[in-house]
Design an enzyme around this catalytic site. Structure first.
Site, PDB file in Angstrom:
ATOM      1  CG  ASP A  58      -1.806   1.163   1.366  1.00 34.12           C
ATOM      2  OD1 ASP A  58      -1.894   1.935   0.398  1.00 34.12           O
ATOM      3  OD2 ASP A  58      -2.424   1.320   2.434  1.00 34.12           O
TER       4      ASP A  58
ATOM      5  CG  HIS B  55      -3.716   1.215   7.311  1.00 32.15           C
ATOM      6  ND1 HIS B  55      -3.270   0.150   6.556  1.00 32.15           N
ATOM      7  CD2 HIS B  55      -3.733   2.271   6.450  1.00 32.15           C
ATOM      8  CE1 HIS B  55      -3.066   0.543   5.314  1.00 32.15           C
ATOM      9  NE2 HIS B  55      -3.329   1.836   5.214  1.00 32.15           N
TER      10      HIS B  55
ATOM     11  CG  HIS C  34      -7.507  -0.129   5.542  1.00 25.92           C
ATOM     12  ND1 HIS C  34      -8.594   0.561   5.104  1.00 25.92           N
ATOM     13  CD2 HIS C  34      -6.428   0.509   5.004  1.00 25.92           C
ATOM     14  CE1 HIS C  34      -8.204   1.568   4.330  1.00 25.92           C
ATOM     15  NE2 HIS C  34      -6.894   1.543   4.251  1.00 25.92           N
TER      16      HIS C  34
ATOM     17  CD  GLU D 275      -2.128   5.696   4.774  1.00 28.83           C
ATOM     18  OE1 GLU D 275      -2.754   6.230   3.862  1.00 28.83           O
ATOM     19  OE2 GLU D 275      -2.283   4.511   5.126  1.00 28.83           O
TER      20      GLU D 275
ATOM     21  CE1 TYR E 146      -4.536  13.842   0.676  1.00 32.35           C
ATOM     22  CE2 TYR E 146      -4.730  14.205   3.045  1.00 32.35           C
ATOM     23  CZ  TYR E 146      -4.339  13.411   1.975  1.00 32.35           C
ATOM     24  OH  TYR E 146      -3.749  12.199   2.228  1.00 32.35           O
TER      25      TYR E 146
HETATM   26  N1  GLY Z   1      -4.919   2.846   0.012  1.00 34.84           N
HETATM   27  C1  GLY Z   1      -5.692   3.042   1.176  1.00 34.84           C
HETATM   28  C2  GLY Z   1      -4.893   3.560   2.266  1.00 34.84           C
HETATM   29  O1  GLY Z   1      -3.846   4.129   2.058  1.00 34.84           O
HETATM   30  O2  GLY Z   1      -5.210   3.377   3.409  1.00 34.84           O
HETATM   31 MN    MN Z   2      -2.675   3.787   0.370  1.00 40.09          MN
HETATM   32 MN    MN Z   3      -2.727   3.014   3.577  1.00 37.08          MN
END
Ligand code: GLY
Ligand code: MN
Ligand code: MN
Length: 443
Positions: free
Chosen positions: A273, A356, A363, A388, A392
């Site tokens: 991810d 997460h 997730h 992450e 925005y």
């Molecule tokens: N791609 C979904 C997230 O980053 O949680």
């Molecule tokens: Mn993601």
């Molecule tokens: Mn993610």
């Protein structure tokens, strides 16, 4: 490339560990995922239930794993589709109960249609039933009917389970800590995903449509044998980057846009991810640079904290502090730092968590707060999580100077907690401004 499969002995160990945690007088019923119709008679690609996959490595629908500690005929029982030459001609081969015993190292296996007759006997005499009600109606009914039957027949010596416990309780705690084989698989998923992001960055040119970059990503996944996405790819240019789960991916990319790609493949069931944000034209504008540096600084500060014992909530605290300071330096937020943090002033620009768990589900499962006092968990070696942060600033956020608007930035890496600190599984994918611009220039 060679992908390391999870070895069979690991599934055996997982089942043993779960059986031990269940304790005596208990039974666990863990069903496979059902197939899902997309429309009329077309199905979605089959995806196994993650708990079932974790305990069996078996990828067929219409199967149920039953675990009963200390059962004399064997503690592990699988119900699965019987061999059927006609069905197999149309739908592909089935393992069948006989081969399931040898291939999956299960003690006993039966045809799936036998479950209905056997469920009463399997539940009889147990006290604890580990089963997740509410996911599969038909199976829920079969199990409740069996429990009712046992209750009605207590005067004839039957014993119905009295406690019903979600299997998550033990299973998800097990899934949180990854083994060496799981880490190798997740590294493989990260490597392919890294290649895919690089391919998209190199291919990007203003005037392309977002779906053309999505195609580059998917091409690389498939080319390297990762046939499934861990989640729907987000390819978001300009203001679309401010929509957290944007998935239309159909806008034309403008020369001054940033492009945010959040995409990851699934390898042997394990997700990657990763998110990168880069300038469509290959060079960040000064405003884009300023905002990007803030997100990058926050992400790097957060990653530096990751080691065993780090409090989950402390990572978000760091991200918020660094990004609040950053937005103050650009006069997007004004006031005293502590006040701005106390009132979560950054929320209009950063409205999600820092990350997460990652694993068989993108997730991934695992409690973030623990009982009895609901404190945040601390990190342990073997956990894999994302970091992450994002900023925005959408077109319609008119309280902010126009020059910042239409900008969505997120940087996401996949991090393994190790004994001494952490390893960034997605380390190879460029993320500094200099490295991204160099990669795009090289093209
Ligand atoms: N791609 C979904 C997230 O980053 O949680
Ligand atoms: Mn993601
Ligand atoms: Mn993610």
């Amino acid at each position: 490339m060679s992908i390391k499969k999870i070895p069979m002995h690991e599934y055996i160990t997982r089942r043993k560990q779960f059986l031990q945690k269940m304790g005596s007088c208990s039974v666990a019923i863990i069903p496979a995922a059902t197939t899902k119709v997309r429309n009329l008679d077309s199905e979605y690609p089959y995806r196994q239930d993650s708990d079932f996959l974790y305990l069996t490595g078996f990828n067929e629908p219409e199967a149920i794993l039953v675990l009963i500690p200390n059962r004399k005929e064997g503690e592990t029982i699988l119900f699965c589709r019987p061999k059927d030459s006609v069905a197999e001609q149309w739908e592909g081969s089935r393992l069948g109960p006989e081969d399931a015993v040898t291939h999956l190292k299960i003690d006993q296996a039966f045809a799936i249609n036998d479950f209905h007759q056997q469920v009463i006997a399997l539940l009889d005499g147990t006290d604890y039933l580990f089963y997740g009600f509410g996911n599969q109606k038909r199976l829920d009914h079969q199990i409740t009917d069996a429990i009712k039957f046992l209750k009605r027949n207590e005067r004839r010596g039957k014993i119905a389970p009295t406690h019903i416990i979600s299997p998550d309780y033990f299973l998800h705690e097990m899934r949180v800590i990854k083994s060496a084989a799981e880490i190798a698989t997740m590294q493989a998923a990260n490597d392919i995903t890294t290649d895919a992001h690089q391919r998209a960055m190199k291919a990007c040119k203003p005037g392309m449509f977002e779906y053309e970059l999505e195609a580059e990503i998917q091409h690389e996944f498939l080319r390297q044998g990762a046939r499934f996405l861990a989640y729907n790819s987000i390819v978001a240019s300009g203001n679309n980057g401010c929509i957290l789960h944007y998935c239309e991916n159909n806008a034309q990319i403008k020369p001054q846009d940033l492009v945010l790609i959040d995409a990851g493949c699934e390898m042997d069931g394990y997700a990657a991810d990763i998110t990168r944000t880069f300038p469509a034209g290959g060079t960040f504008s000064s405003e884009q640079k300023a905002l990007y540096e803030i997100v990058l600084m926050a992400q790097q500060a957060a990653i530096e904290m990751i080691q065993p014992g780090c409090l989950w909530s402390a990572i978000q605290d760091t991200v918020i502090r660094v990004m609040t300071e950053g937005l103050m330096s650009l006069n997007i937020l004004t006031g005293a730092l502590d006040d701005l943090i106390a009132k979560n002033a950054i929320k209009p620009f950063y409205m999600h968590g820092h990350g997460h768990f990652l694993g068989l589900d993108v997730h991934d499962v695992g409690q973030l707060r623990c009982r009895p006092d609901n404190k945040w968990i601390t990190l342990r070696s073997g956990m894999v999580l994302t970091v992450e942060p994002g900023l925005y600033i959408a077109y319609n956020q008119t309280e902010v100077d126009e020059k910042w608007r239409g900008t969505g930035i997120r940087i996401e890496d996949n991090i393994l907690v190790t004994d001494k600190g952490c390893t960034v599984l997605s380390q190879r994918l460029p993320k500094t401004i200099a490295d991204i611009e160099a990669l795009m220039r090289a093209n």
